[in-house]
Design a protein around this motif. Sequence first.
Motif, PDB file in Angstrom:
ATOM      1  N   LYS A   1      40.918  20.733  44.874  1.00  0.00           N
ATOM      2  CA  LYS A   1      40.374  20.338  46.176  1.00  0.00           C
ATOM      3  C   LYS A   1      41.469  19.667  46.979  1.00  0.00           C
ATOM      4  O   LYS A   1      42.158  18.771  46.474  1.00  0.00           O
ATOM      5  CB  LYS A   1      39.176  19.403  46.012  1.00  0.00           C
ATOM      6  N   VAL A   2      41.585  20.113  48.204  1.00  0.00           N
ATOM      7  CA  VAL A   2      42.555  19.522  49.131  1.00  0.00           C
ATOM      8  C   VAL A   2      41.776  18.918  50.284  1.00  0.00           C
ATOM      9  O   VAL A   2      40.935  19.592  50.887  1.00  0.00           O
ATOM     10  CB  VAL A   2      43.554  20.570  49.657  1.00  0.00           C
ATOM     11  N   THR A   3      42.024  17.646  50.537  1.00  0.00           N
ATOM     12  CA  THR A   3      41.351  17.002  51.661  1.00  0.00           C
ATOM     13  C   THR A   3      42.387  16.328  52.557  1.00  0.00           C
ATOM     14  O   THR A   3      43.503  16.021  52.121  1.00  0.00           O
ATOM     15  CB  THR A   3      40.353  15.930  51.203  1.00  0.00           C
ATOM     16  N   GLY A   4      41.966  16.090  53.779  1.00  0.00           N
ATOM     17  CA  GLY A   4      42.801  15.318  54.686  1.00  0.00           C
ATOM     18  C   GLY A   4      42.502  13.837  54.513  1.00  0.00           C
ATOM     19  O   GLY A   4      41.389  13.456  54.120  1.00  0.00           O
ATOM     20  N   LYS A   5      43.466  13.036  54.820  1.00  0.00           N
ATOM     21  CA  LYS A   5      43.278  11.589  54.719  1.00  0.00           C
ATOM     22  C   LYS A   5      42.056  11.169  55.538  1.00  0.00           C
ATOM     23  O   LYS A   5      41.903  11.570  56.698  1.00  0.00           O
ATOM     24  CB  LYS A   5      44.532  10.883  55.233  1.00  0.00           C
ATOM     25  N   GLY A   6      41.171  10.390  54.914  1.00  0.00           N
ATOM     26  CA  GLY A   6      39.977   9.922  55.603  1.00  0.00           C
ATOM     27  C   GLY A   6      38.742  10.785  55.374  1.00  0.00           C
ATOM     28  O   GLY A   6      37.631  10.375  55.708  1.00  0.00           O
ATOM     29  N   GLN A   7      38.935  11.953  54.801  1.00  0.00           N
ATOM     30  CA  GLN A   7      37.779  12.816  54.543  1.00  0.00           C
ATOM     31  C   GLN A   7      37.112  12.435  53.223  1.00  0.00           C
ATOM     32  O   GLN A   7      37.652  11.681  52.419  1.00  0.00           O
ATOM     33  CB  GLN A   7      38.226  14.284  54.506  1.00  0.00           C
TER      34      GLN A   7
ATOM     35  N   GLN B   1      46.823   8.048  47.812  1.00  0.00           N
ATOM     36  CA  GLN B   1      46.918   7.491  46.452  1.00  0.00           C
ATOM     37  C   GLN B   1      45.756   7.901  45.569  1.00  0.00           C
ATOM     38  O   GLN B   1      45.767   7.645  44.363  1.00  0.00           O
ATOM     39  CB  GLN B   1      47.011   5.960  46.484  1.00  0.00           C
ATOM     40  N   ASP B   2      44.741   8.554  46.144  1.00  0.00           N
ATOM     41  CA  ASP B   2      43.634   9.083  45.340  1.00  0.00           C
ATOM     42  C   ASP B   2      44.003  10.426  44.710  1.00  0.00           C
ATOM     43  O   ASP B   2      43.253  10.939  43.867  1.00  0.00           O
ATOM     44  CB  ASP B   2      42.379   9.267  46.199  1.00  0.00           C
ATOM     45  N   SER B   3      45.103  10.995  45.123  1.00  0.00           N
ATOM     46  CA  SER B   3      45.522  12.277  44.563  1.00  0.00           C
ATOM     47  C   SER B   3      45.747  12.135  43.063  1.00  0.00           C
ATOM     48  O   SER B   3      46.513  11.274  42.622  1.00  0.00           O
ATOM     49  CB  SER B   3      46.808  12.761  45.245  1.00  0.00           C
ATOM     50  N   ALA B   4      45.075  12.967  42.299  1.00  0.00           N
ATOM     51  CA  ALA B   4      45.122  12.877  40.835  1.00  0.00           C
ATOM     52  C   ALA B   4      44.295  14.019  40.277  1.00  0.00           C
ATOM     53  O   ALA B   4      43.645  14.768  41.014  1.00  0.00           O
ATOM     54  CB  ALA B   4      44.551  11.542  40.348  1.00  0.00           C
ATOM     55  N   VAL B   5      44.288  14.124  38.963  1.00  0.00           N
ATOM     56  CA  VAL B   5      43.346  15.006  38.283  1.00  0.00           C
ATOM     57  C   VAL B   5      42.185  14.142  37.799  1.00  0.00           C
ATOM     58  O   VAL B   5      42.398  13.136  37.116  1.00  0.00           O
ATOM     59  CB  VAL B   5      44.001  15.736  37.097  1.00  0.00           C
ATOM     60  N   TYR B   6      40.996  14.525  38.183  1.00  0.00           N
ATOM     61  CA  TYR B   6      39.800  13.788  37.776  1.00  0.00           C
ATOM     62  C   TYR B   6      39.132  14.553  36.645  1.00  0.00           C
ATOM     63  O   TYR B   6      38.751  15.707  36.794  1.00  0.00           O
ATOM     64  CB  TYR B   6      38.865  13.594  38.967  1.00  0.00           C
ATOM     65  N   LEU B   7      39.011  13.877  35.523  1.00  0.00           N
ATOM     66  CA  LEU B   7      38.466  14.498  34.316  1.00  0.00           C
ATOM     67  C   LEU B   7      37.094  13.927  33.995  1.00  0.00           C
ATOM     68  O   LEU B   7      36.874  12.720  34.067  1.00  0.00           O
ATOM     69  CB  LEU B   7      39.397  14.262  33.128  1.00  0.00           C
ATOM     70  N   CYS B   8      36.211  14.810  33.632  1.00  0.00           N
ATOM     71  CA  CYS B   8      34.887  14.432  33.166  1.00  0.00           C
ATOM     72  C   CYS B   8      34.821  14.752  31.671  1.00  0.00           C
ATOM     73  O   CYS B   8      35.396  15.749  31.212  1.00  0.00           O
ATOM     74  CB  CYS B   8      33.823  15.230  33.928  1.00  0.00           C
ATOM     75  N   ALA B   9      34.172  13.898  30.922  1.00  0.00           N
ATOM     76  CA  ALA B   9      34.011  14.132  29.489  1.00  0.00           C
ATOM     77  C   ALA B   9      32.579  13.801  29.099  1.00  0.00           C
ATOM     78  O   ALA B   9      31.914  12.979  29.746  1.00  0.00           O
ATOM     79  CB  ALA B   9      34.984  13.274  28.683  1.00  0.00           C
ATOM     80  N   SER B  10      32.105  14.442  28.053  1.00  0.00           N
ATOM     81  CA  SER B  10      30.783  14.102  27.545  1.00  0.00           C
ATOM     82  C   SER B  10      30.855  13.940  26.032  1.00  0.00           C
ATOM     83  O   SER B  10      31.775  14.438  25.380  1.00  0.00           O
ATOM     84  CB  SER B  10      29.743  15.165  27.932  1.00  0.00           C
TER      85      SER B  10
ATOM     86  N   ARG C   1      41.693  18.902  40.297  1.00  0.00           N
ATOM     87  CA  ARG C   1      42.926  18.361  40.883  1.00  0.00           C
ATOM     88  C   ARG C   1      42.671  18.083  42.353  1.00  0.00           C
ATOM     89  O   ARG C   1      42.439  19.005  43.136  1.00  0.00           O
ATOM     90  CB  ARG C   1      44.083  19.345  40.723  1.00  0.00           C
ATOM     91  N   LEU C   2      42.674  16.820  42.720  1.00  0.00           N
ATOM     92  CA  LEU C   2      42.446  16.409  44.104  1.00  0.00           C
ATOM     93  C   LEU C   2      43.782  16.096  44.759  1.00  0.00           C
ATOM     94  O   LEU C   2      44.570  15.308  44.226  1.00  0.00           O
ATOM     95  CB  LEU C   2      41.548  15.174  44.146  1.00  0.00           C
ATOM     96  N   THR C   3      44.002  16.722  45.880  1.00  0.00           N
ATOM     97  CA  THR C   3      45.210  16.460  46.665  1.00  0.00           C
ATOM     98  C   THR C   3      44.783  15.968  48.033  1.00  0.00           C
ATOM     99  O   THR C   3      44.013  16.652  48.728  1.00  0.00           O
ATOM    100  CB  THR C   3      46.063  17.723  46.814  1.00  0.00           C
TER     101      THR C   3
END
Lengths: 113, 116
Positions: free
Chosen positions: B11-17, B85-94, B112-114
Motif C-alpha cells: 500500500k502506498v499512501t500520501g502523507k496525511g492520508q 515514519q510509518d513506512s514499514a512492513v506490518y505483520l499480523c500473527a495468530s 508493506r506500507l509506503t
Amino acid sequence: GDSVTQTEGLVTLTEGLPVMLNCTYQTIYSNPFLFWYVHYLNESPRLLLKSSTDNKRTEHQGFHATLHKSSSSFHLQKSSAQLSDSALYYCALTRNSGTYQRFGTGTKLQVVP
Amino acid sequence: NAGVIQTPRHKVTGKGQEATLWCEPISGHSAVFWYRQTIVQGLEFLTYFRNQAPIDDSGMPKERFSAQMPNQSHSTLKIQSTQPQDSAVYLCASSLGDWGGYAEQFFGPGTRLTVL
C-alpha cells in the motif's frame, strides 16, 4: 520491562562454518519462554525453536539452542552453515502469562560460498 | 489451511492520508497480534486481541493508530494521517492462545506500507 538483545545487524559466514547467533534477555519472571523465528525472503516468519526448560538443548532442522537461565541466554547454533540458511533470525521472549512475544531486532545471516 | 491472510500486500499512501490494513487469522486461532517490522526496530509489538477482545495495545502509537477485531475472522489496523515514519512492513500473527504463553505464532505475509 522485558527485553531481548540479539547479535547486531548482519552476520556473514562461509558455507560449512558453524553458526552462532547470540540472544540474551532480561525479565523479572522466573519462567520465561524463549523462541527463535526465521524469516526467509519473500516468506512469512515462522517458528524455528522454542524452549522454557533450563539447560535443555532443543533442536530443529539442524539448528539447536539451549536456554540458560543463569546467563539469561538462548543462543542459536548450527554445526555447519548452508547457503539456504541465509535469512533474518529473530529471538523472542514471552512471560508465563499468555501475553505477547517480545522480539529482538533480528540478525540477518548471510551464508556465502 | 490458507494460513494468516493479510491484505493488501502493498500500500502506498500520501502523507496525511489514511491506511487500513486487514488480517484474517487462521480459523480456530483465538489470539491475534499486530507487529511492525523495520530494519532499526526489528519486530515491534503493536497490539494483541484474544477472543476478539483487546488485551494489550501498549505498543500502539496512541494518536493515529487504532485496531479492531469485529469478529473472529478478521482484524483491522488503521493508521490515520500517515507519516513517512510509518513506512514499514506490518505483520499480523495468530495463535491458539495458550494462556501458558508457550504458543507458536503463525505470521501472515505482511503489508508493506509506503508513505510518500
